[in-house]
Design a protein around this motif. Structure first.
Motif, PDB file in Angstrom:
ATOM      1  N   GLY A   2      40.843  73.039-107.048  1.00  0.00           N
ATOM      2  CA  GLY A   2      41.239  72.344-105.828  1.00  0.00           C
ATOM      3  C   GLY A   2      40.428  71.092-105.635  1.00  0.00           C
ATOM      4  O   GLY A   2      39.274  70.998-106.046  1.00  0.00           O
ATOM      5  N   ARG A   3      41.040  70.122-105.000  1.00  0.00           N
ATOM      6  CA  ARG A   3      40.348  68.867-104.764  1.00  0.00           C
ATOM      7  C   ARG A   3      39.547  68.951-103.479  1.00  0.00           C
ATOM      8  O   ARG A   3      39.876  69.696-102.577  1.00  0.00           O
ATOM      9  N   ARG A   5      39.254  66.463-101.461  1.00  0.00           N
ATOM     10  CA  ARG A   5      39.952  65.623-100.499  1.00  0.00           C
ATOM     11  C   ARG A   5      41.392  66.099-100.392  1.00  0.00           C
ATOM     12  O   ARG A   5      42.151  66.044-101.347  1.00  0.00           O
ATOM     13  N   ARG A   6      41.755  66.607 -99.231  1.00  0.00           N
ATOM     14  CA  ARG A   6      43.101  67.112 -99.024  1.00  0.00           C
ATOM     15  C   ARG A   6      43.781  66.298 -97.932  1.00  0.00           C
ATOM     16  O   ARG A   6      43.142  65.855 -96.987  1.00  0.00           O
ATOM     17  N   THR A   7      45.087  66.149 -98.054  1.00  0.00           N
ATOM     18  CA  THR A   7      45.830  65.440 -97.032  1.00  0.00           C
ATOM     19  C   THR A   7      46.204  66.404 -95.916  1.00  0.00           C
ATOM     20  O   THR A   7      46.196  67.634 -96.088  1.00  0.00           O
ATOM     21  N   GLU A  10      49.001  68.907 -96.695  1.00  0.00           N
ATOM     22  CA  GLU A  10      48.515  70.005 -97.521  1.00  0.00           C
ATOM     23  C   GLU A  10      47.752  71.026 -96.682  1.00  0.00           C
ATOM     24  O   GLU A  10      47.930  72.237 -96.847  1.00  0.00           O
ATOM     25  N   GLU A  11      46.907  70.543 -95.774  1.00  0.00           N
ATOM     26  CA  GLU A  11      46.135  71.458 -94.938  1.00  0.00           C
ATOM     27  C   GLU A  11      47.037  72.258 -94.013  1.00  0.00           C
ATOM     28  O   GLU A  11      46.820  73.460 -93.799  1.00  0.00           O
ATOM     29  N   ASP A  65      48.943  58.321-103.169  1.00  0.00           N
ATOM     30  CA  ASP A  65      49.550  59.641-103.090  1.00  0.00           C
ATOM     31  C   ASP A  65      51.063  59.464-103.150  1.00  0.00           C
ATOM     32  O   ASP A  65      51.653  58.875-102.248  1.00  0.00           O
ATOM     33  N   LEU A 103      51.153  71.371-104.442  1.00  0.00           N
ATOM     34  CA  LEU A 103      49.930  72.163-104.439  1.00  0.00           C
ATOM     35  C   LEU A 103      49.809  72.999-105.710  1.00  0.00           C
ATOM     36  O   LEU A 103      48.699  73.223-106.222  1.00  0.00           O
ATOM     37  N   CYS A 106      48.572  70.767-108.401  1.00  0.00           N
ATOM     38  CA  CYS A 106      47.157  70.468-108.181  1.00  0.00           C
ATOM     39  C   CYS A 106      46.254  71.682-108.414  1.00  0.00           C
ATOM     40  O   CYS A 106      45.026  71.563-108.353  1.00  0.00           O
ATOM     41  N   MET A 108      46.108  74.346-106.486  1.00  0.00           N
ATOM     42  CA  MET A 108      45.629  74.918-105.225  1.00  0.00           C
ATOM     43  C   MET A 108      46.385  76.172-104.832  1.00  0.00           C
ATOM     44  O   MET A 108      45.897  76.976-104.035  1.00  0.00           O
ATOM     45  N   ILE A 132      39.084  77.285 -99.682  1.00  0.00           N
ATOM     46  CA  ILE A 132      39.687  76.095 -99.079  1.00  0.00           C
ATOM     47  C   ILE A 132      40.396  76.475 -97.788  1.00  0.00           C
ATOM     48  O   ILE A 132      40.219  75.839 -96.740  1.00  0.00           O
TER      49      ILE A 132
END
Length: 253
Positions: A2-3, A5-7, A10-11, A65, A103, A106, A108, A132
């Motif tokens: 997982g990154r 930095r999430r947008t 995504e959250e 993005d 996701l 990515c 996640m 996360i």
């Protein structure tokens, strides 16, 4: 992996993902919330800004993005500020699956194939890094518990979570009533998040302007006067409201 930095979309989606079932809570309204979360994320990136109840592109430069940049380009092509309620209620549904696939790429979430009733193929999604999801949830819990004004990103996330109905998923039952109330109150801490959250709720309540299918037929025995304009048909689910004076019109927002 997982990154870090999430947008915001995504959250919001990770918040809605049920770890026990691999499905998302409030799937219908979640698409609207994700469209709204895109607007907030673009605003946080300095690409758009509120203009009253409208959204204006101020810096058309891509963010990097692809999904956000697609939304930014569509906004830019409008050529003029667009009402948030019209944008969110527009024909851009399907964002939930778009972001689930994103996701998954990515790393996640992981797609888990299955079957419904032993016949129909289904796909469920499991978070690959539960830390996360716990961190995202912890930010909301902290803002609710402490009463300290949250940062704009957390405030917007709370506003969107309330708007799509995630409160009863995150804080269920009678014991979660006060937390749901505080979640709703966090909407005031971020103007852009508040604007978008109210637009999401307006779309769900049928307040967005709906395309008319034609004038309503005149009642039996009555004929419209020659040259008279037909009365507008109210949008589905929106009652006719009295206007000052003797005339009436359908509510349009």
């Amino acid at each position: 992996m997982g990154r870090s930095r999430r947008t915001l979309p995504e959250e919001l989606l990770l918040l809605a993902l049920d770890p026990a079932t691999g499905t998302t809570a409030q799937p219908q309204s979640l698409d609207l919330g994700l469209a709204g979360a895109q607007l907030v994320e673009l605003a946080l990136a300095g690409r758009i800004a509120p203009d009253g109840d409208r959204i204006a592109v101020v810096v058309p430069r891509p963010t990097g993005d692809p999904t956000l940049d697609c939304a930014l380009e569509l906004l830019r092509r409008r050529g003029a500020p667009v009402r948030a309620v019209h944008w969110i209620g527009g024909p851009r549904l399907g964002l939930r699956q778009t972001y689930l696939s994103h996701l998954e790429r990515c790393g996640m979430v992981a797609a888990v194939p299955g079957q419904m009733c032993g016949v129909l193929p289904t796909t469920r999604y499991q978070a690959t890094d539960t830390a996360i999801s716990r961190e995202i949830r912890s930010r909301l819990d902290s803002a609710i518990r402490t009463g300290v004004p949250p940062d704009p990103r957390t405030a917007a996330l709370a506003a969107l979570a309330h708007a799509v109905g995630l409160g009863k998923h995150l804080y269920p039952g009678n014991e979660g009533r006060s937390s749901r109330s505080r979640l709703r109150d966090l909407i005031r801490h971020d103007p852009m998040g508040g604007l978008v959250a109210h637009a999401v709720m307006d779309v769900q309540n049928g307040a967005a302007a709906q395309p008319r299918r034609g004038p309503a037929p005149a009642p039996a025995g009555r004929q419209a006067a020659p040259g008279a304009r037909p009365a507008p048909e109210p949008a589905r689910g929106v009652p006719m409201q009295p206007r000052r004076g003797s005339m009436a019109r359908a509510v349009a927002h």
